[in-house]
Design a protein around this motif. Structure first.
Motif, PDB file in Angstrom:
ATOM      1  N   SER A 105      -3.633  -8.628  10.829  1.00 18.86           N
ATOM      2  CA  SER A 105      -4.071  -8.482  11.145  1.00 18.86           C
ATOM      3  C   SER A 105      -3.826  -7.933  11.993  1.00 18.86           C
ATOM      4  O   SER A 105      -5.996  -7.774  12.957  1.00 18.86           O
ATOM      5  CB  SER A 105      -3.990 -10.241  11.076  1.00 18.86           C
ATOM      6  OG  SER A 105      -4.031 -10.960   9.673  1.00 18.86           O
ATOM      7  N   ALA A 106      -3.104  -7.981  13.109  1.00 17.81           N
ATOM      8  CA  ALA A 106      -3.505  -7.174  14.528  1.00 17.81           C
ATOM      9  C   ALA A 106      -3.869  -6.197  14.339  1.00 17.81           C
ATOM     10  O   ALA A 106      -4.905  -5.131  15.290  1.00 17.81           O
ATOM     11  CB  ALA A 106      -2.269  -7.512  15.161  1.00 17.81           C
ATOM     12  N   TRP A 107      -3.508  -4.944  13.930  1.00 19.38           N
ATOM     13  CA  TRP A 107      -3.607  -3.885  13.248  1.00 19.38           C
ATOM     14  C   TRP A 107      -4.979  -3.688  12.997  1.00 19.38           C
ATOM     15  O   TRP A 107      -5.909  -2.897  13.644  1.00 19.38           O
ATOM     16  CB  TRP A 107      -3.015  -3.180  12.004  1.00 19.38           C
ATOM     17  CG  TRP A 107      -2.817  -1.303  12.448  1.00 19.38           C
ATOM     18  CD1 TRP A 107      -3.793  -0.564  12.099  1.00 19.38           C
ATOM     19  CD2 TRP A 107      -2.779  -0.570  12.983  1.00 19.38           C
ATOM     20  NE1 TRP A 107      -3.993   0.406  12.428  1.00 19.38           N
ATOM     21  CE2 TRP A 107      -3.062   0.931  12.803  1.00 19.38           C
ATOM     22  CE3 TRP A 107      -0.593  -0.529  14.496  1.00 19.38           C
ATOM     23  CZ2 TRP A 107      -1.623   1.464  12.868  1.00 19.38           C
ATOM     24  CZ3 TRP A 107      -0.292   0.296  14.173  1.00 19.38           C
ATOM     25  CH2 TRP A 107      -0.974   1.692  13.464  1.00 19.38           C
ATOM     26  N   ARG A 108      -6.041  -4.692  12.060  1.00 20.41           N
ATOM     27  CA  ARG A 108      -7.026  -4.107  12.121  1.00 20.41           C
ATOM     28  C   ARG A 108      -8.114  -4.760  12.773  1.00 20.41           C
ATOM     29  O   ARG A 108      -9.195  -4.632  13.021  1.00 20.41           O
ATOM     30  CB  ARG A 108      -7.357  -5.373  10.738  1.00 20.41           C
ATOM     31  CG  ARG A 108      -6.603  -4.724   9.450  1.00 20.41           C
ATOM     32  CD  ARG A 108      -6.826  -5.836   8.410  1.00 20.41           C
ATOM     33  NE  ARG A 108      -6.496  -5.000   6.855  1.00 20.41           N
ATOM     34  CZ  ARG A 108      -5.992  -5.777   6.009  1.00 20.41           C
ATOM     35  NH1 ARG A 108      -6.316  -6.520   6.101  1.00 20.41           N
ATOM     36  NH2 ARG A 108      -5.909  -4.899   4.702  1.00 20.41           N
ATOM     37  N   GLN A 109      -7.484  -5.540  13.042  1.00 20.13           N
ATOM     38  CA  GLN A 109      -8.120  -6.382  14.866  1.00 20.13           C
ATOM     39  C   GLN A 109      -7.946  -5.159  16.079  1.00 20.13           C
ATOM     40  O   GLN A 109      -9.691  -4.819  16.627  1.00 20.13           O
ATOM     41  CB  GLN A 109      -7.601  -7.073  15.331  1.00 20.13           C
ATOM     42  CG  GLN A 109      -8.269  -8.134  16.819  1.00 20.13           C
ATOM     43  CD  GLN A 109      -7.758  -8.727  17.465  1.00 20.13           C
ATOM     44  OE1 GLN A 109      -6.468  -8.502  17.639  1.00 20.13           O
ATOM     45  NE2 GLN A 109      -8.051 -10.379  17.854  1.00 20.13           N
ATOM     46  N   TRP A 163      -2.143 -16.587  15.153  1.00 13.24           N
ATOM     47  CA  TRP A 163      -2.145 -14.813  14.369  1.00 13.24           C
ATOM     48  C   TRP A 163      -4.000 -14.731  14.522  1.00 13.24           C
ATOM     49  O   TRP A 163      -4.875 -15.405  15.735  1.00 13.24           O
ATOM     50  CB  TRP A 163      -3.188 -15.813  13.146  1.00 13.24           C
ATOM     51  CG  TRP A 163      -2.457 -16.047  12.064  1.00 13.24           C
ATOM     52  CD1 TRP A 163      -0.781 -17.103  12.232  1.00 13.24           C
ATOM     53  CD2 TRP A 163      -1.414 -15.057  10.854  1.00 13.24           C
ATOM     54  NE1 TRP A 163      -0.306 -16.964  11.153  1.00 13.24           N
ATOM     55  CE2 TRP A 163      -0.489 -16.046  10.752  1.00 13.24           C
ATOM     56  CE3 TRP A 163      -2.048 -13.760  10.565  1.00 13.24           C
ATOM     57  CZ2 TRP A 163       0.040 -15.304   9.657  1.00 13.24           C
ATOM     58  CZ3 TRP A 163      -1.160 -13.723   9.516  1.00 13.24           C
ATOM     59  CH2 TRP A 163      -0.217 -14.159   8.615  1.00 13.24           C
ATOM     60  N   PRO A 164      -4.074 -13.046  14.913  1.00 16.02           N
ATOM     61  CA  PRO A 164      -5.838 -12.276  15.632  1.00 16.02           C
ATOM     62  C   PRO A 164      -6.715 -12.775  15.078  1.00 16.02           C
ATOM     63  O   PRO A 164      -6.424 -12.662  13.569  1.00 16.02           O
ATOM     64  CB  PRO A 164      -4.896 -10.805  15.022  1.00 16.02           C
ATOM     65  CG  PRO A 164      -3.492 -10.528  15.116  1.00 16.02           C
ATOM     66  CD  PRO A 164      -2.845 -12.354  14.313  1.00 16.02           C
ATOM     67  N   ARG A 165      -7.647 -13.193  15.886  1.00 16.24           N
ATOM     68  CA  ARG A 165      -9.036 -13.557  15.530  1.00 16.24           C
ATOM     69  C   ARG A 165      -9.868 -12.508  16.259  1.00 16.24           C
ATOM     70  O   ARG A 165      -9.837 -12.917  17.310  1.00 16.24           O
ATOM     71  CB  ARG A 165      -9.351 -14.906  15.567  1.00 16.24           C
ATOM     72  CG  ARG A 165      -8.683 -15.726  14.069  1.00 16.24           C
ATOM     73  CD  ARG A 165      -8.883 -15.487  12.778  1.00 16.24           C
ATOM     74  NE  ARG A 165      -8.154 -16.445  12.245  1.00 16.24           N
ATOM     75  CZ  ARG A 165      -7.290 -16.423  11.355  1.00 16.24           C
ATOM     76  NH1 ARG A 165      -6.699 -14.622  11.369  1.00 16.24           N
ATOM     77  NH2 ARG A 165      -6.281 -16.759  10.330  1.00 16.24           N
TER      78      ARG A 165
END
Length: 422
Positions: A329-333, A403-405
């Motif tokens: 999730s962080a990488w995609r962010q 969680w990254p958002r």
């Protein structure tokens, strides 16, 4: 001559709505409670809060602790086992509960499919509090109805109490047992979550990647032959690499996950060469490369092959699938910078960080508590990256499970607005 259904040699059909478990060895939690998870303890609380006789509960817990509960069978709305008492012949004991209606399951599936962290938690045998809040999966006081073949008319009798305590251990080990109690089997739920997650991914891909303009090859050659015209200029480089096509599974074809990863890898690296002229993979650590590989896959860990990818990548680097899902999730962010924001707290110099809190207060956002490069409320968080961008994070209230958002932004108000709007 045909073989009748159910005859010897016929392959038994798997029943996703009936599961049997051997005797469960008791294990008391470190805080002295019988269950180890919050949902297992909530199950026990639902029984204890409506019990009429604490002494029967104590005897039931002792029965469970001494292994008096035989194999347990779970079907929608029912938990059944034989429980040994003071007589030679065991008693047939069951706990009945209401199954969840279609509307409740729709809310559960929509909420779970919309958030990759919820999917990752379920695959890691964890139940996010938010899913319980949406649907009321866990029984409330009075929802559990005990029944036993023994002559004791207590509510519950010690045999039903013993079964309830041991059932809590099953919930500790596998929360999908709770979902089965409420009416849905594991494979049924995973298939429906896969379908919904694929639909969301397809919608996001369609919205984010409009069709590229094309030039018919015949027109180019015809024009060149007729008038010696120069070739048309190359097409513009897309903003992001494309995703490979999705095909139905074929048992005779190569591993579809491996093919998907190879195609995704080729697209990402080709896009990097076209836009930057260098290979972005060469300088990555093994962990960063594992996160990048998992992030390149369009799924969220639901299918058997994708679960195997998350499991194998995480195991190879001594991490858990949830660690990997959070890192993805962080990488995609934000790519490698986003992963660094997830894993590396740091002390920013005076300047943008000090100005962030007054800006958030002026925009009528709640007061945030500072710690190093982070500003937090109970469920929202902003993290300042070394690249000068603010990254949004979210957690269930009361839990340090961030969680990254959203999309990173140079403006903390903009990052928080995007976080709340997603």
């Amino acid at each position: 001559m045909t073989t009748p259904r159910g005859a010897r040699g016929a392959v038994p059909r798997h029943d996703d709505r009936r599961r049997s478990f051997p005797q469960v060895a008791p294990r008391e939690a470190s805080d002295g409670r019988f269950a180890a998870t919050w949902w297992g303890n909530a199950w026990v609380d639902a029984l204890e809060d409506t019990a009429l006789d604490p002494a029967r509960l104590a005897r039931g817990k002792a029965y469970a602790g001494r292994g008096h509960v035989d194999a347990i069978t779970v079907t929608p709305g029912r938990v059944v086992a034989y429980v040994h008492g003071s007589r030679p012949r065991p008693y047939r004991t069951e706990i009945r509960m209401r199954t969840l209606g279609d509307d409740g399951w729709e809310r559960f599936l929509d909420e779970a499919a919309a958030r990759p962290d919820h999917i990752a938690a379920l695959l890691d045998k964890d139940v996010p509090h938010a899913l319980e809040a949406v649907t009321g999966l866990l029984p409330a006081p009075g929802d559990l109805v005990p029944d036993c073949s023994c002559p004791d008319d207590g509510y519950p009798c010690k045999h039903a109490a013993a079964l309830c305590y041991q059932a809590a251990r099953l919930l500790d080990e596998d929360p999908f047992v709770l979902f089965l109690m409420r009416g849905r089997g594991e494979q049924e739920l995973l298939a429906e979550l896969t379908r919904r997650n694929a639909a969301l991914s397809a919608a996001e891909t369609t919205a984010a990647a409009p069709p590229m303009p094309t030039v018919p090859a015949r027109a180019v050659f015809d024009a060149t032959e007729r008038a010696g015209l120069p070739l048309p200029p190359p097409l513009p480089v897309p903003d992001r690499p494309g995703r490979p096509a999705v095909f139905p599974p074929d048992p005779d074809a190569p591993d579809p996950l491996a093919l998907d990863l190879l195609a995704s890898e080729a697209a990402v690296r080709a896009h990097a060469f076209l836009t930057t002229g260098h290979d972005p993979v060469a300088a990555l650590t093994p962990w960063q490369d594992a996160v990048r590989l998992a992030a390149a896959h369009p799924g969220s860990g639901l299918t058997a092959s994708t679960r195997a990818l998350y499991r194998d990548l995480a195991y190879a680097l001594d991490r858990t699938p949830t660690d990997l899902a959070r890192a993805v999730s962080a990488w995609r962010q934000g790519g490698a910078a986003g992963l660094a924001v997830l894993e590396e707290p740091w002390d920013p110099p005076a300047g943008p960080f000090d100005r962030a809190r007054p800006a958030l207060i002026a925009a009528d956002f709640p007061a945030f508590r500072p710690w190093r490069n982070r500003l937090s409320t109970e469920s929202l968080q902003l993290r300042l990256g070394r690249d000068g961008l603010w990254y949004g994070y979210e957690s269930d209230g009361g839990r340090e499970d961030w969680w990254p958002r959203g999309a990173p932004d140079h403006d903390p108000v903009g990052a928080l607005t995007d976080l709340l709007g997603r």
